[in-house]
Scaffold this motif. Structure first.
Motif, short mmCIF file in Angstrom:
data_model
loop_
_atom_site.label_atom_id
_atom_site.label_comp_id
_atom_site.label_asym_id
_atom_site.label_seq_id
_atom_site.Cartn_x
_atom_site.Cartn_y
_atom_site.Cartn_z
N ASP A 21 0.86 -1.18 0.00
CA ASP A 21 0.00 0.00 0.00
C ASP A 21 0.90 1.24 0.00
OD1 ASP A 21 -2.84 1.16 0.62
OD2 ASP A 21 -1.47 2.16 2.00
N LEU A 32 -4.33 -5.99 3.65
CA LEU A 32 -5.44 -5.05 3.81
C LEU A 32 -6.79 -5.66 3.45
CD1 LEU A 32 -3.70 -1.87 2.44
CD2 LEU A 32 -4.79 -2.07 4.69
N THR A 53 -9.83 0.65 0.22
CA THR A 53 -10.19 0.66 1.63
C THR A 53 -11.20 1.76 1.94
OG1 THR A 53 -8.25 2.02 2.13
CG2 THR A 53 -8.04 -0.36 2.44
N LEU A 94 -9.00 -6.70 7.40
CA LEU A 94 -7.57 -6.72 7.71
C LEU A 94 -7.18 -8.08 8.28
CD1 LEU A 94 -7.21 -3.30 9.55
CD2 LEU A 94 -6.10 -3.90 7.40
#
Length: 165
Positions: A21, A32, A53, A94
Motif C-alpha cells: 500500500d 489489507l 479501503t 484486515l
C-alpha cells in the motif's frame, strides 16, 4: 517466472503479497483485504478483482497500476485489475498479520468489531505503550483512513487506522 513454474491462483496471491500500500508501506494489498478474487485464463492471463479501503481513496488508480505492473513483471502474462463494485471494504477484512504490522509501524489498528462506536474511537490503545488512557485529537489524520490520537500515559501523538463497518 521460470517456464517450469505453473501459473496458479496461489502463485498470483504470493505475488500480490509483495504489492504494498503506498500510504501504509508495511501492508500489502493482501494484508489489507483489498483482493476479492483472482481468475486465470488458463496460463495466458490473470484478472484480479480488488476494492479500495475507502470509496474516495486517492491512491486507487496507483494501487491498480502497481498490481498490474508487479504481476505482469513477475508472472509474465497480461494482467487486468478490476474494481469489484459488488463488495465493500470494512476494517474486519484486515488480516491478523496486518494488525500486528500496523502496531509495529506505530499505527493503532482498528478494533475487530461489528459496530463502530464512540468508545472505540475515543479510547484507542496506544501503539507505543499500550495504554488505553488516550483520546482522539482529530478524526482526520494524514490520510482519509486515519484519525489522530494522543496518549496521556506516554505523551505520544499517534494515528489509528479508522474502523469502518
Amino acid at each position: 517466472m521460470h517456464m517450469s513454474t505453473p501459473l496458479t491462483i496461489d502463485r498470483v496471491y504470493q505475488c500480490l503479497a509483495t504489492v504494498m500500500d503506498p500510504e501504509i508501506p508495511v501492508l500489502s494489498v493482501v494484508d489489507l483485504g483489498m483482493i476479492t478474487g483472482v481468475e486465470l485464463a488458463g496460463s495466458a492471463a490473470v484478472t484480479v478483482k480488488m476494492i479500495p479501503t475507502y470509496a474516495a481513496c486517492p491512491a486507487l488508480q496507483f494501487i491498480q497500476r502497481n498490481i498490474q505492473v508487479s504481476l505482469e513483471r513477475e508472472l509474465q502474462v497480461p494482467v487486468l485489475v478490476q474494481v469489484d463494485a459488488a463488495t465493500h471494504w470494512h476494517s474486519n477484512r484486515l488480516t491478523a498479520a496486518a494488525r500486528q504490522k500496523l502496531e509495529a509501524f506505530a499505527l493503532a489498528p482498528p478494533p475487530v468489531s461489528g459496530k463502530v462506536s464512540a468508545e472505540i474511537l475515543l479510547h484507542t490503545p496506544c501503539p507505543h505503550c499500550g495504554s488505553k488512557d488516550t483520546y482522539m485529537r482529530s478524526p482526520f489524520g494524514a490520510t482519509l483512513c486515519r484519525a489522530t490520537h494522543f496518549c496521556k500515559n506516554c505523551g505520544q501523538l499517534f494515528e489509528q487506522f479508522k474502523p469502518l463497518e
